[in-house]
Design an enzyme around this catalytic site. Structure first.
Site, PDB file in Angstrom:
ATOM      1  N   CYS A  24      23.316  52.364  36.315  1.00 18.55           N
ATOM      2  CA  CYS A  24      23.407  51.764  37.644  1.00 18.55           C
ATOM      3  C   CYS A  24      22.849  50.349  37.614  1.00 18.55           C
ATOM      4  CB  CYS A  24      22.671  52.609  38.682  1.00 18.55           C
ATOM      5  SG  CYS A  24      20.885  52.683  38.412  1.00 18.55           S
ATOM      6  N   CYS A  27      19.069  50.082  37.495  1.00 12.36           N
ATOM      7  CA  CYS A  27      18.493  50.251  36.158  1.00 12.36           C
ATOM      8  C   CYS A  27      18.549  48.938  35.388  1.00 12.36           C
ATOM      9  CB  CYS A  27      19.252  51.330  35.395  1.00 12.36           C
ATOM     10  SG  CYS A  27      19.233  52.934  36.210  1.00 12.36           S
ATOM     11  N   ASP A 398      51.447  37.761  37.932  1.00 14.99           N
ATOM     12  CA  ASP A 398      52.000  37.305  36.668  1.00 14.99           C
ATOM     13  C   ASP A 398      53.512  37.515  36.749  1.00 14.99           C
ATOM     14  OD1 ASP A 398      52.133  36.577  33.864  1.00 14.99           O
ATOM     15  OD2 ASP A 398      52.466  38.704  33.477  1.00 14.99           O
TER      16      ASP A 398
END
Length: 703
Positions: A24, A27, A398
């Protein structure tokens, strides 16, 4: 996610590492703080999206891994090749699975003590990390989502609602699993980019031929590239001619003829020639390395905004705790009221404050929408991407493989000094060529059942980069570009050739010894529904549709004008597409990007939300993109926008309702009417209603 703090750097010593094991963003923040505290480290930056650590100063690998031991992080040098171990799903997420098992057991058991024990085990096993972080944050007075969840679970347990507390823990654990999974997918995209270029190459240095790792190639080395091999380094051709497939860089499906003094790029494919290439760059700064860097930087810039519930929790949690505390002690202290009664009222407020409905108000809508999207052939990689898709104001595309089919096809046959039956001659000769244009002619003949196989070809010869010759029934024929058969060009033929080229088509000619017989035009045709899809997007309120392509301007303008795009930008390299994307974002704020190639990866990563064409798209584009349109079907794009916008509305409705019902319940404290049963009803009833509201998303279909 890029975590950056301003810092005056004294040391210029810098080291970059890859990190494995992030679960996460929080963290990543903790890890960065831990690295900052290492003696000898002056500054540290963590790129959560790319899973990279940059350290200014000195730190050993052991010290870095110790700083990440709380998350069992593995640290590797950036250029170190690491084979990732495949861990079974059940083993990687065993805490969540075991928590779910005990939660189920707790609900079905009839014995109260055994049921509470099962719920308690479910909470402890599934919420160990949650409680650890939540309690630490509470001590530091940092009220984030984990603090909110921790207080809610403790509050539920204090008044005996073990089942509800265990359920909340399980739901939070599942959300962490989903976050970890989506981030691992995103990070694998960078690894696939790294695999585009070969790892080793044959070079000649000081007259000695040797096989070396690409990291050891120096500027000036002579690379020797055989037919069918990938080019290992950017450079200039000093000897040889070949058709080079540059799809990994430009996105163009038709190979480009390269000869002496032409530039070539790492990761492109040498289709049919033997090339001697003088290296002009090293592995750290070649084109593919730049693409990787752009993807990583764009991922860092694209850090997800804090969810509304996280921001709200900073105020919501302390307010609820404060209200509960005051309700529990003020009446007895000031008015000699019964302590037990008002402690009960305070605990009831904690139950009302239990964020079950609030917590799932967003996830339940997101999960439902993502599930519905998956059934309709759209892979959405996270709730943040679902929300961003609903806010789009402009979409960039694209060309090759996205708006077009990505396959060259014969579009026109202009007869000059022959007949349409001469297509059989062309197909008979082209069947021996490996060029994609040759395949287009053979496919055309087969589609029309033209019997070219019956013709015998003798003295076949392929002149790399120019054309082919051969004898059929005693007559010599030549097939090639206008420059290859220039001796036979007349003003009328040149006029037709220029006309077809302005239409964005590639022209090849069939000639005998006397004159041009056929002019064949080949083009990567637009998808049948591309124009209709763009009209649907305009009707949805997305008025700005833009083409970003590496193709030449004639082809780009021909395709773009035919489809009704509002803007066309051509002849763009990957870095040019990123610049164009940032300019669009400055103008329109929320801009999507749809692509299918490696060359699209940086622009996909830089977009507000990115879409990859599934079946035709490269692994890199699909992994880099936030949303993949599976089945190679562009019609899923308007459906995704509609679904996202409806999901946004439902999320707002759910959050508003879940907060409103709690405020209403809190008002019952004033006359002393709030009971535990009313509190539980308010919480569980709100949970049920927001869930049913989210299920309305299932009704939306792509048909």
């Amino acid at each position: 996610m890029l975590i950056r703090r301003s810092c005056k750097r004294v040391s210029e010593e810098k080291a970059v590492y890859r990190v494995q094991g992030f679960s996460c963003a929080g963290c990543a923040k903790t890890f960065e703080r831990n690295v900052q505290s290492i003696h000898g480290v002056e500054h540290a930056e963590v790129n959560f999206g790319a899973s990279k650590l940059t350290v200014y100063g000195k730190a050993s690998l052991q010290e870095l891994e110790k700083a990440g031991s709380f998350e069992k992080l593995k640290i590797y040098k950036e250029d170190e090749e690491v084979s990732e171990q495949t861990i079974p799903f059940w083993k990687k997420h065993q805490e969540t699975i075991i928590s779910a098992i005990f939660l189920f057991i707790g609900w079905i058991l009839q014995d109260e003590l055994l049921s509470i024990s099962a719920f308690l085990l479910s909470m402890v096993i599934g919420g160990y990390r949650l409680f650890q972080a939540g309690l630490q944050n509470l001590v530091r007075l940092q009220f984030d989502m984990k603090t909110l969840m921790t207080i809610a679970v403790i509050g539920a347990a204090l008044i005996g609602e073990w089942g509800e507390g265990a359920t909340v823990v399980f739901l939070f654990s599942v959300s962490e699993v989903l976050e970890r999974y989506s981030m691992e997918r995103a990070r694998r995209s960078i690894k696939s980019l790294m695999d585009v270029a070969p790892k080793r190459a044959t070079i000649e240095r000081d007259g000695i031929e040797m096989d070396v790792h690409v990291r050891d190639i120096r500027v000036g080395d002579l690379l020797k590239v055989k037919p069918g091999e990938k080019i290992a380094m950017d450079g200039i051709i000093v000897k040889g001619t070949a058709n080079v497939n540059e799809a990994t860089i430009t996105g163009e499906s038709i190979p480009v003829t390269k000869t002496e003094q032409d530039e070539v790029f790492a990761g492109t494919m040498n289709e049919d020639g033997y090339l001697h290439i003088q290296a002009t760059k090293t592995a750290e700064d070649n084109t593919i390395a730049k693409v990787i860097q752009l993807v990583e930087e764009a991922q860092a810039e694209r850090a997800p905004a804090q969810a509304f519930i996280d921001r709200f929790a900073k105020y919501y949690t302390p307010v609820i705790m404060g209200i509960a505390f005051l309700v529990a002690i003020l009446p007895p202290l000031l008015f000699q009221a019964d302590w037990q009664t008002w402690i009960y009222q305070g605990l009831a407020i904690l139950v009302v404050g239990c964020p079950c409905a609030l917590v799932i108000s967003t996830p339940v809508a997101v999960v439902t929408a993502i599930g519905n999207a998956a059934r309709n052939g759209v892979l959405i990689k996270g709730g943040i991407h679902l929300e961003q898709a609903g806010r789009l104001k402009a979409i960039a595309f694209d060309k090759t493989g996205t708006l077009t089919k990505g396959k060259p096809m014969v579009t026109d046959i202009d007869v000059v000094d022959g007949s349409e039956q001469d297509v059989a001659i062309m197909a008979a000769l082209e069947q021996y060529s490996q060029h994609p244009l040759a395949k287009a002619i053979v496919d055309y003949a087969e589609d029309l059942s033209i019997p070219y196989q019956s013709k015998t070809v003798e003295n076949f010869s392929s002149i790399t980069g120019k054309g082919i010759t051969g004898n059929i029934e005693g007559e010599t024929f030549t097939i090639g570009s206008p420059s290859f058969v220039s001796n036979f060009l007349t003003k009328e033929v040149e006029k037709t050739v220029h006309k077809r080229q302005k239409e964005g088509k590639t022209v090849i000619l069939l000639a005998d010894k006397k004159a041009i017989r056929l002019i064949v035009s080949i083009q990567d045709l637009p998808r049948e529904n591309s124009a209709t899809i763009l009209q649907q997007l305009h009707q949805l309120g997305i008025q700005h549709t833009v083409m970003l392509t590496g193709d030449n301007r004639f082809t780009a303008n021909a395709v773009g004008n035919q489809m009704g795009l509002t803007d066309i930008q051509s002849e763009l390299l990957p870095q040019d597409k990123v610049v164009a994307m940032k300019q669009l974002q400055q103008k329109h704020q929320h801009v999507g990007m749809v692509g299918d190639g490696v060359n699209d990866a940086p622009a996909l990563a830089a977009a507000t939300v990115s879409f990859a064409m599934g079946a035709s798209g490269t692994d890199t584009a699909i992994e880099t993109a936030d949303i993949a349109l599976m089945g190679d079907d562009l019609k899923k794009l308007p459906f995704t926008v509609r679904l996202s916008r409806k999901a946004l509305r439902i999320i707002k409705e759910n959050v508003t309702f879940s907060i409103g019902i709690k405020l209403l319940a809190l008002l019952l404290v004033i006359p002393g009417w709030l009971t535990l049963w009313i509190a539980i009803f308010a919480d569980m009833g709100a949970t049920l209603l927001v869930t049913l509201n989210a299920l309305r998303l299932l009704k939306l279909s792509s048909e």
